[in-house]
Write an enzyme that holds these catalytic residues in place. Structure first.
Site, short mmCIF file in Angstrom:
data_model
loop_
_atom_site.label_atom_id
_atom_site.label_comp_id
_atom_site.label_asym_id
_atom_site.label_seq_id
_atom_site.Cartn_x
_atom_site.Cartn_y
_atom_site.Cartn_z
N GLU A 56 -31.63 60.82 -136.30
CA GLU A 56 -30.36 61.53 -136.12
C GLU A 56 -30.48 62.60 -135.03
O GLU A 56 -29.59 62.77 -134.19
CB GLU A 56 -29.91 62.17 -137.44
CG GLU A 56 -28.72 63.09 -137.38
CD GLU A 56 -27.41 62.47 -136.92
OE1 GLU A 56 -26.45 63.23 -136.72
OE2 GLU A 56 -27.37 61.24 -136.70
N LYS B 172 -28.18 62.88 -131.73
CA LYS B 172 -27.39 64.08 -131.40
C LYS B 172 -27.67 64.53 -129.97
O LYS B 172 -26.77 64.86 -129.21
CB LYS B 172 -27.71 65.22 -132.39
CG LYS B 172 -27.07 65.02 -133.76
CD LYS B 172 -25.64 65.40 -133.76
CE LYS B 172 -24.61 64.48 -134.36
NZ LYS B 172 -24.80 63.14 -134.65
N ARG C 297 -6.65 71.15 -138.91
CA ARG C 297 -7.25 71.34 -140.25
C ARG C 297 -6.97 70.16 -141.16
O ARG C 297 -7.74 69.87 -142.06
CB ARG C 297 -6.73 72.61 -140.92
CG ARG C 297 -7.08 73.91 -140.21
CD ARG C 297 -6.48 75.09 -140.96
NE ARG C 297 -7.02 75.17 -142.30
CZ ARG C 297 -8.17 75.79 -142.60
NH1 ARG C 297 -8.87 76.35 -141.63
NH2 ARG C 297 -8.63 75.82 -143.82
N HIS D 89 -48.60 52.86 -132.22
CA HIS D 89 -48.29 51.45 -131.96
C HIS D 89 -47.47 51.30 -130.69
O HIS D 89 -46.84 50.26 -130.45
CB HIS D 89 -47.53 50.86 -133.17
CG HIS D 89 -48.31 50.95 -134.45
ND1 HIS D 89 -49.46 50.24 -134.69
CD2 HIS D 89 -48.09 51.73 -135.54
CE1 HIS D 89 -49.92 50.57 -135.89
NE2 HIS D 89 -49.13 51.46 -136.43
N CYS E 112 -7.02 71.82 -145.86
CA CYS E 112 -5.62 71.74 -145.42
C CYS E 112 -5.27 73.01 -144.66
O CYS E 112 -6.05 73.96 -144.61
CB CYS E 112 -4.71 71.63 -146.64
SG CYS E 112 -5.19 70.34 -147.78
N ASN F 214 -4.60 74.98 -150.47
CA ASN F 214 -5.76 74.40 -149.78
C ASN F 214 -6.97 74.61 -150.68
O ASN F 214 -7.31 75.75 -151.00
CB ASN F 214 -5.99 75.10 -148.43
CG ASN F 214 -7.33 74.68 -147.83
OD1 ASN F 214 -7.80 73.58 -148.04
ND2 ASN F 214 -7.97 75.62 -147.12
N GLY F 215 -7.62 73.54 -151.11
CA GLY F 215 -8.77 73.68 -152.00
C GLY F 215 -8.76 72.59 -153.06
O GLY F 215 -8.03 71.59 -152.92
N TRP G 261 -4.91 67.59 -145.89
CA TRP G 261 -6.10 66.76 -145.75
C TRP G 261 -6.42 66.36 -147.18
O TRP G 261 -7.02 67.09 -147.95
CB TRP G 261 -7.26 67.57 -145.13
CG TRP G 261 -8.53 66.83 -145.12
CD1 TRP G 261 -9.53 66.87 -146.05
CD2 TRP G 261 -8.97 65.86 -144.15
NE1 TRP G 261 -10.55 66.04 -145.70
CE2 TRP G 261 -10.24 65.40 -144.56
CE3 TRP G 261 -8.42 65.37 -142.97
CZ2 TRP G 261 -10.97 64.46 -143.84
CZ3 TRP G 261 -9.14 64.44 -142.25
CH2 TRP G 261 -10.39 63.99 -142.68
N GLU H 258 -26.11 61.92 -127.46
CA GLU H 258 -24.64 61.82 -127.34
C GLU H 258 -23.99 63.12 -126.87
O GLU H 258 -22.86 63.09 -126.38
CB GLU H 258 -24.04 61.36 -128.67
CG GLU H 258 -24.14 62.32 -129.82
CD GLU H 258 -23.46 61.78 -131.08
OE1 GLU H 258 -22.42 61.12 -130.96
OE2 GLU H 258 -23.99 62.03 -132.19
N LYS I 99 -14.35 59.45 -131.43
CA LYS I 99 -14.66 59.96 -132.77
C LYS I 99 -14.64 58.85 -133.80
O LYS I 99 -15.45 58.81 -134.74
CB LYS I 99 -13.66 61.05 -133.14
CG LYS I 99 -13.89 61.66 -134.51
CD LYS I 99 -15.22 62.39 -134.56
CE LYS I 99 -15.62 62.90 -135.92
NZ LYS I 99 -17.02 63.30 -135.99
C1 AGP Z 1 -22.13 60.37 -134.58
O1 AGP Z 1 -22.24 61.64 -134.10
C2 AGP Z 1 -21.20 59.52 -133.83
N1 AGP Z 1 -19.92 60.08 -133.77
C3 AGP Z 1 -21.18 58.07 -134.32
O2 AGP Z 1 -22.49 57.57 -134.27
C4 AGP Z 1 -20.65 57.87 -135.75
O3 AGP Z 1 -21.56 58.36 -136.67
C5 AGP Z 1 -20.43 56.38 -135.99
O4 AGP Z 1 -19.48 55.92 -135.05
C6 AGP Z 1 -19.95 56.10 -137.41
O5 AGP Z 1 -18.72 56.70 -137.61
P1 AGP Z 1 -18.12 56.79 -139.10
O6 AGP Z 1 -19.02 57.64 -139.91
O7 AGP Z 1 -16.76 57.39 -138.89
O8 AGP Z 1 -18.03 55.39 -139.64
#
Ligand code: AGP
Length: 607
Positions: free
Chosen positions: A480, A484, A27, A503, A2, A99-100, A73, A487, A602
């Protein structure tokens, strides 16, 4: 995570508090509130973004040069006005913003209720004003110190008392707190972003310190009244830089916050001596969980890769057959929801449409639905039968980083919880709990590799393609890592099981096609080394993520990033750090803004 602010001085506090909360809104932003002490105390709280509180204050005359504010938060208690801060005591004398997480709030609340205290919210925070009230004999500082010597957990708090006016008492343990003074008064906040417009001289409080802030001075001491001499730090940051904690991007800030984020995800949930995990959010389905014979993990993107690593943990250490599904596939696959199974939905935002639809599918078929969710009060969290929040705090960068490492930490807690319900021994339980406890420090150690990883990114900046490989727990991290890089730097990258190379993907390899090999010293180390040799035989450059102390890998790989030794099931949490940092530095080298990658959002709330 928070945001808290406070002011005591000659100016009207309300506008200063609102400005501070605006600067801290990244935050936490699910609810907010302020309280101001003029001739009488007034308090305003609202659910939703800060604008909602501004609307409430419109046309209100809020007199007074002393006040505290908070942007929430949520961690404990739903997103409601009653649960918003400031929280107060029975007599509306003590006002607290926090906050905590107060870990032992349950025990304290019970004791205070037995003494007649009336609680109005579901929050852990509310025990603080009631506890301070319990000890209050006219001296706020004294009462706050007595109260804090009873609580366990993390806190940054700002408190004022109607019956001891003219000052704010602030204290910190784990959560950040900074104070400053200028010629109009004294200020306190969670981070410099809220204060930088008023003064560039900041005094950062350390753990266990308590500050009494008055209009023209402040003093700092500890809970035993030992006076602390404080030195101010001069900051030349802009507000935006301050919001990023001095980092260039939120993504880097969130990568660097992972020791604290993982500590928060584990806080109050490890019973090391009993070798158990305490997951309050699962207690109401404990009986059902003891009876289930199968788990199905469902998620998207980075959350799906965390789930995949969780599958390995749950099968190997808890002995429960586990599958992992993509939300977007599961919702159209005529999945058989077996009554003897439970489904775990993982999501940072809690709003991802594909995961939400899959959840509805399982519920319709009468399945038990569990969640690992970061955003409290989100749609997925509200729809679940039971669940655990991963407490990563708000994640601003579109590329998920600390949400993924805290999801993995919570999956390890799930493994401990379910494993000890079944055949896992006390010894193994204790071993996992002890290793989990060490994680924040081991992550901090891994982050110290950042300059070295930045140099690696510079070395490979011109490569047009990358392959990421790994086996067992490192396979999801290879996936992953590739995500990263794609994206954030828009470079083509593919994650693959190292054993799959022969393969097909091996055909891609030549001297211009680097391979990122996640190869910690674990039960499949030798196997992964032979896959690296296959790449080297085709003159492919290899960057290896290996375990500290492994010198031999330097003979084989062109470049090595080291991670500390830990339990095999926990290596993914450490191996995540180098792949995050590599992608971040590559993105910056490409001139991209890693916080807002093109074509991405996001929270993906559409199908
Ligand atoms: C990951 O870096 C991306 N932002 C995206 O793949 C994300 O993980 C995916 O959209 C799932 O989002 P969520 O965890 O909010 O459900």
């Amino acid at each position: 995570m928070c945001g808290i602010v406070g002011y005591v001085g000659s100016k009207q506090a309300a506008p200063l508090l609102m400005e501070g909360l605006r600067r801290e809104s990244y935050r936490g932003y699910d609810s907010s509130g302020i309280a101001v002490l003029g001739s009488a105390p007034v308090s305003f709280r609202s659910v939703g973004k800060l604008e909602e509180l501004e609307l409430k204050l419109k046309g209100q005359v809020v007199e007074g040069g002393l006040g505290i504010g908070h942007s929430r938060w949520a961690t404990h208690g739903q997103v409601t006005e009653e649960n918003a801060h400031p929280q107060t005591d029975c007599a509306n004398n003590i006002f607290v913003v926090h906050n905590g997480i107060i870990e032992n709030f349950g025990v304290i609340k019970k004791k205070l209720e037995e003494r007649g205290h009336q609680f109005r919210s579901e929050t852990d925070t509310e025990v603080l004003p009631h506890l301070i009230e319990h000890f209050f004999e006219g001296n706020l500082e004294e009462a706050v110190k007595k109260a804090l010597s009873v609580v366990r957990g993390s806190y940054a708090i700002a408190v004022f008392a109607v019956k001891d006016p003219g000052k704010i008492v602030a204290a910190r343990l784990s959560s950040p707190l900074v104070i400053s003074l200028n010629d109009t008064g004294g200020f306190v906040a969670s981070d410099p972003a809220a204060l930088i417009a008023h003064s560039r001289k900041m005094v950062f409080l350390e753990d266990g310190e308590v500050a009494v802030i008055e209009p023209d001075t402040f003093h700092v001491s500890d809970l035993n009244n030992q006076v602390k001499k404080k030195v101010a730090t001069e900051l030349d940051w802009s507000v935006e830089e301050a919001q990023k904690g001095g980092y260039e991007h939120f993504m880097l800030k969130e990568i660097m916050e992972q020791p604290e984020a993982v500590a928060n995800a584990l806080r109050g949930r490890l019973l090391v001596q009993e070798g158990r995990a305490k997951l309050g959010g699962l207690e109401r389905v404990e009986k059902e969980l003891r009876a289930i014979g199968r788990l199905n993990i469902i998620a998207c993107g980075s959350s799906y890769y965390a789930g995949l690593a969780g599958e390995y943990m749950l099968e190997e250490y808890a002995g429960i057959p586990t599958d992992t599904d993509l939300g977007s596939e599961f919702r159209y696959r005529k999945a058989i929801v077996d009554k003897n199974s439970a489904s775990i939905f993982i999501s940072q935002s809690g709003e991802t449409a594909d995961t939400l639809a899959a959840l509805k599918e399982v519920k319709e078929k009468g399945g038990l639905t569990l969640g690992i969710i970061n955003q409290v009060g989100s749609s997925l969290a509200r729809e679940m039968t039971a669940g655990v929040y991963n407490h990563a705090g708000p994640e601003i960068g579109v590329a998920s980083t600390k949400a993924t490492s805290t999801q993995l930490a919570v999956l390890a807690l799930f493994t401990l919880f379910l494993g000890r319900q079944r055949g896992m021994s006390l010894t193994m339980g204790k071993r996992i709990a002890e290793e989990l406890q060490k994680l924040p420090a081991l992550i901090q150690q891994t982050l110290e590799q950042a300059p070295h990883i930045q140099r690696m990114a510079e070395k490979y900046a011109t490569a047009a393609n990358f392959l990421y490989i790994g086996r067992k727990y490192s396979f999801p991290i290879a996936l992953e890592g590739a995500l990263k890089l794609k994206e954030t730097s828009y470079v083509h990258a593919e994650g693959y099981g190292a054993g799959e190379m022969k393969h097909g993907p091996l055909a891609l390899i030549d001297s211009s096609f680097p391979t990122f090999a996640v190869v910690p010293t674990d039960s499949v180390y030798e196997k992964t080394v032979s896959n690296i040799q296959e790449v080297k035989a085709r003159r492919g450059p290899v960057i290896a993520v290996a375990t500290e102390g492994n010198e031999a890998i330097q003979e084989l790989a062109d470049d090595v990033m080291y991670i500390p030794k830990t339990l095999e099931m926990l290596t993914p949490i450490l191996a995540l750090i180098p792949v995050q940092l590599f992608a971040y530095y590559m993105s910056v080298l490409k001139g991209n803004n890693p916080d807002t990658p093109r074509n991405l959002a996001k929270s993906v709330t559409v199908e």
